[in-house]
Write a protein that holds these residues in place. Structure first.
Motif, mmCIF file in Angstrom:
data_model
loop_
_atom_site.group_PDB
_atom_site.id
_atom_site.type_symbol
_atom_site.label_atom_id
_atom_site.label_comp_id
_atom_site.label_asym_id
_atom_site.label_seq_id
_atom_site.Cartn_x
_atom_site.Cartn_y
_atom_site.Cartn_z
ATOM 1 N N CYS A 151 0.507 -1.292 0.308
ATOM 2 C CA CYS A 151 0.227 0.096 0.232
ATOM 3 C C CYS A 151 0.879 1.161 0.243
ATOM 4 C CB CYS A 151 -0.939 0.314 1.108
ATOM 5 S SG CYS A 151 -1.683 1.570 1.578
ATOM 6 N N TYR A 156 0.356 3.607 1.041
ATOM 7 C CA TYR A 156 0.626 4.539 2.673
ATOM 8 C C TYR A 156 0.633 3.783 3.763
ATOM 9 C CZ TYR A 156 -2.397 7.829 -0.776
ATOM 10 O OH TYR A 156 -2.741 8.446 -1.570
ATOM 11 N N CYS A 157 0.782 2.896 4.053
ATOM 12 C CA CYS A 157 1.688 2.341 5.332
ATOM 13 C C CYS A 157 2.365 0.839 4.706
ATOM 14 C CB CYS A 157 0.001 1.348 6.147
ATOM 15 S SG CYS A 157 -1.669 0.555 4.979
ATOM 16 N N ARG A 194 0.948 -2.925 4.340
ATOM 17 C CA ARG A 194 0.494 -3.280 4.376
ATOM 18 C C ARG A 194 0.267 -4.083 2.778
ATOM 19 N NH1 ARG A 194 -4.451 -2.385 9.043
ATOM 20 N NH2 ARG A 194 -3.509 -0.111 7.939
ATOM 21 N N CYS A 240 -4.221 -0.854 0.694
ATOM 22 C CA CYS A 240 -4.637 -1.828 1.303
ATOM 23 C C CYS A 240 -6.151 -1.578 1.725
ATOM 24 C CB CYS A 240 -3.902 -1.838 1.874
ATOM 25 S SG CYS A 240 -4.513 -0.379 3.786
ATOM 26 N N HIS A 247 -6.858 1.869 3.240
ATOM 27 C CA HIS A 247 -6.615 2.820 2.804
ATOM 28 C C HIS A 247 -7.830 3.410 1.834
ATOM 29 C CE1 HIS A 247 -3.022 3.465 4.988
ATOM 30 N NE2 HIS A 247 -3.676 4.140 5.145
HETATM 31 ZN ZN ZN Z 1 -2.410 1.079 3.796
#
Ligand code: ZN
Ligand code: AMP
Ligand code: FES
Ligand code: ZN
Length: 282
Positions: free
Chosen positions: A3, A5-6, A8, A20, A23
């Motif tokens: 992802c 933004y993270c 995952r 993910c 998100h």
């Molecule tokens: Zn994410």
């Protein structure tokens, strides 16, 4: 794939960015929020549920964003379809703690299934009854599940049929007009494609029925939609750009069309008697 933004595992890629589950849902709600904020929508919204994935996603998203909602369903009495769709809409409403209002077309003496062009009659009847329901119950807005795929397909189909004089419905928001008993219409899923709406309902385990109308299995719009999606897969973002252009074109050609009050029912009409009243008379 990770992802953006993270850390995952990503489940979906949109315009070159990977998301993910968490998100993706944030992205989805953010797109809905952007429409709501742009047009300053507040207060109670009547939500038109068809039983299909799009209006279910729209309702669920507005509920997650804490709006005041009244869901309703129009029973069109299409054999092998309307009962199943109503059940799905009822199931969703009871999961989220709402009572679904039902509008029955038979109460207006209309039967759609035996018409020559059922979908065209059905479209008029749905639009009319959505507005009537919201108007008579004092709601300022009707929200529908029309998404980006629908908006672009609809506009291209109008172009394909040289239907420029009737180039309406490309905008995500249509203002209400009290003098014509017209309630504002909003399309919260305007920036979201079919695939994204489907993913949202699956991730949230939302009950839904097959959206496709039994009478529209071979409609030319199905091919147009496939074509648009295939261009989008090669050029991500092109559908949103097309929608923006169609929205602008509509504003540019918006004529101050003479709207009248229907002589029979008093709701808005382009002629002296509205299409709904003509259908009823038939
Ligand atoms: Zn994410
Ligand atoms: P359609 O006209 O089938 O393309 O549906 C467009 C939108 O109209 C849906 O996303 C719903 O919000 C609404 N809608 C369609 N059918 C119904 C129905 N039977 N009752 C209430 N709303 C509907
Ligand atoms: Fe309702 Fe085809 S009969 S959309
Ligand atoms: Zn009328």
């Amino acid at each position: 794939m990770e992802c953006k933004y993270c850390s995952r595992e990503a489940i979906e890629e949109i315009n070159g960015k990977a998301y993910c589950k968490e998100h993706f849902i944030k992205y989805f709600l953010g797109r809905v929020r952007s429409i709501i904020d742009k047009f300053g929508i507040s207060g109670e919204i009547a939500v038109a549920l068809s039983g299909g994935k799009d209006s279910a996603a729209c309702f669920h998203a507005l509920h997650s964003l804490n709006f005041d909602l009244q869901p309703f369903y129009i029973n069109l009495h299409i054999p092998g379809d309307s009962e199943i769709c109503q059940k799905k809409a009822e199931e969703l409403c009871s999961n989220l703690g709402y009572k679904l209002k039902i509008i029955d077309v038979e109460e207006y003496g209309i039967s759609i299934a035996n018409k020559k062009k059922p979908c065209s009659i059905c479209g008029t009847v749905k639009r009319y009854l959505m507005n009537k329901f919201a108007y008579e119950h004092g709601y300022k807005y009707v929200a529908t599940g029309h998404n980006l795929s629908d908006a672009v397909t609809f506009a291209l189909n109008n172009l394909a049929n040289v239907n420029m004089l009737n180039f309406r419905g490309n905008k995500p928001y249509l203002e209400g007009r009290e003098e014509y008993k017209m309630v504002a219409k909003v399309k919260p899923l305007y920036w979201l494609k079919d695939k994204e709406c489907m993913l949202y309902v699956i991730l949230n385990e939302i009950p839904f029925a097959d959206e496709e109308c039994l009478f529209a299995k071979n409609a030319p719009t199905i091919k147009i939609k496939e074509w648009v999606h295939s261009i989008e897969s090669e050029q991500p973002g092109i559908m949103a750009n097309m929608a923006k252009s169609f929205w602008k074109i509509e504003e540019m050609i918006e004529r101050d069309e003479k709207i009248n009050k229907c002589k029979k029912c008093g709701f808005a009409s382009y002629g002296s008697v509205c299409k709904f009243c003509k259908i009823r008379k038939r």
